[in-house]
Design an enzyme around this catalytic site. Structure first.
Site, PDB file in Angstrom:
ATOM      1  CD  GLU A   1      -4.378  -8.080   0.972  1.00  0.00           C
ATOM      2  OE1 GLU A   1      -5.299  -7.516   1.589  1.00  0.00           O
ATOM      3  OE2 GLU A   1      -3.206  -7.704   1.029  1.00  0.00           O
TER       4      GLU A   1
ATOM      5  CD  GLU B   1      -2.857  -1.302   2.340  1.00  0.00           C
ATOM      6  OE1 GLU B   1      -2.680  -0.571   3.337  1.00  0.00           O
ATOM      7  OE2 GLU B   1      -3.818  -2.071   2.227  1.00  0.00           O
TER       8      GLU B   1
HETATM    9  C1  GLA Z   1      -4.857  -4.997   3.820  1.00  0.00           C
HETATM   10  C2  GLA Z   1      -3.625  -5.812   4.144  1.00  0.00           C
HETATM   11  C3  GLA Z   1      -3.989  -7.185   4.578  1.00  0.00           C
HETATM   12  C4  GLA Z   1      -5.131  -7.185   5.559  1.00  0.00           C
HETATM   13  C5  GLA Z   1      -6.285  -6.479   4.963  1.00  0.00           C
HETATM   14  C6  GLA Z   1      -7.434  -6.595   5.900  1.00  0.00           C
HETATM   15  O1  GLA Z   1      -5.373  -5.322   2.594  1.00  0.00           O
HETATM   16  O2  GLA Z   1      -2.737  -5.922   3.075  1.00  0.00           O
HETATM   17  O3  GLA Z   1      -2.893  -7.775   5.182  1.00  0.00           O
HETATM   18  O4  GLA Z   1      -4.760  -6.555   6.745  1.00  0.00           O
HETATM   19  O5  GLA Z   1      -5.892  -5.152   4.745  1.00  0.00           O
HETATM   20  O6  GLA Z   1      -7.516  -7.853   6.491  1.00  0.00           O
END
Ligand code: GLA
Length: 333
Positions: free
Chosen positions: A243, A137
């Site tokens: 994710e 991020e």
């Molecule tokens: C972000 C992080 C993940 C996780 C999500 C929420 O996307 O990269 O590791 O913490 O938030 O679970």
């Protein structure tokens, strides 16, 4: 029916194995209940929280590898490659790091923290973890450039390059990623392009980009996600969908009294999952891995976010661990 023939018959990862691997994020405390589902349907593992700074490096010069070891051992026993998530991120940091970084005036001391953190973890797991989200991020939410984080303040403008160099020194042939969200938005993607160009110009190799894929049933559109995949495909960099989950709530829907998803929510979610898997298959020249962010709705992080203690139903298995109808549809595309 033996375990093997069952898996051969109905298995999400087997279904897509000629296109991309299919993984899942887990916590070691749920391995007992989730193991049969994991073994049947998934072929890679992402530790959901075990590698995050606050868990693995909770105190100055003190690492706690217990959780990470449990997951890595489990993955090894089951011959599942592990995605290492994540080395440098501005969230889930222990207080000692926040304090040190905030008060630090000499960037060299901040770099010592990064050096110790990154090299200790990579060194320990270099034979067991097949790829790493080196940074997480790092593009700002408005898409205008590099996010202004506690790391950037302490280490300097070009810190991402330095973090990759440290990682590369420990594992010269490592598979290193930048993990990011909202790349379906043009400005964010443009900033990512600038970052990748700059790193490459300075001789820093990035092996792939992680598309987090925290979506909901109304946003983003499949067309937006396709534009993102087209972009990475023409840029010539590999993608992991790291994710994936699909909330049944629009982001601005903050109701907390919904007891179960409506039929309409479920249908929209099914359609989105199916169209996504079709899309990933279409772009399998660039998509190498698709990881679902959790096994079942029972333990999804969305039960606490963005509304604390609200149930959500974003995953492929319900709270009783039964495959949802969407699994049947995906298995037949
Ligand atoms: C972000 C992080 C993940 C996780 C999500 C929420 O996307 O990269 O590791 O913490 O938030 O679970």
């Amino acid at each position: 029916m033996s375990d093997n023939s069952l898996r051969a018959k109905v298995s999400l990862c087997n279904k897509f194995e000629t296109y991309f691997s299919v993984g899942v994020a887990v916590e070691s405390k749920y391995l007992d209940i989730y193991s049969p589902t994991i073994k049947q349907h998934f072929s890679t593992i992402t530790p959901e929280n075990a590698f995050k700074f606050e868990n693995i490096h909770p105190n100055v010069h003190k690492f706690d590898f217990e959780e990470a070891d449990l997951l890595v051992e489990y993955a090894k026993e089951n011959k599942m490659p592990v995605r290492g998530h994540t080395l440098i991120w501005h969230e889930q940091l222990p207080d000692w790091v926040k304090k040190r970084l905030t008060n630090e005036t000499n960037p060299n001391n901040a770099w010592d923290i990064v050096e110790e953190h990154v090299s200790s973890i990579l060194d320990r797991y270099k034979n067991d973890v097949y790829c790493w989200d080196v940074v997480n991020e790092v593009i700002s939410d408005d898409g205008k450039g590099i996010r202004d984080t506690i790391w950037r303040k302490a280490l300097g403008e070009d810190y991402i390059e330095g973090v990759f160099q440290i990682a590369r020194n420990v594992i010269p042939n490592g598979k290193f990623f930048i993990n990011e969200y909202n790349g379906h938005i043009y400005d964010k993607r443009e900033s990512m392009k600038k970052l990748l160009d700059k790193l490459s110009l300075n001789g820093v190799t990035v092996d792939g980009v992680g598309i987090q894929g925290h979506y909901n049933i109304t946003f983003p559109t499949i067309e937006m996600i396709e534009d993102e995949l087209k972009f990475y495909s023409s840029y010539g960099i590999k993608v992991h969908v790291t994710e994936l989950d699909i909330s049944v709530f629009d982001y601005f829907d903050r109701r907390s009294n919904v007891k179960k998803p409506t039929i309409e929510m479920v249908k929209k979610q099914e359609e989105m999952y199916v169209r996504l898997f079709e899309l990933y298959r279409k772009y399998s020249n660039v998509v190498e891995n698709v990881t679902i962010w959790g096994v079942s709705d029972k333990t999804t992080w969305l039960n606490d976010f963005p509304v604390y203690n609200r149930r959500d139903w974003p995953l492929l298995f319900d709270s009783e661990l039964k495959p949802k109808n969407v699994m049947n549809i995906i298995m037949n595309i």
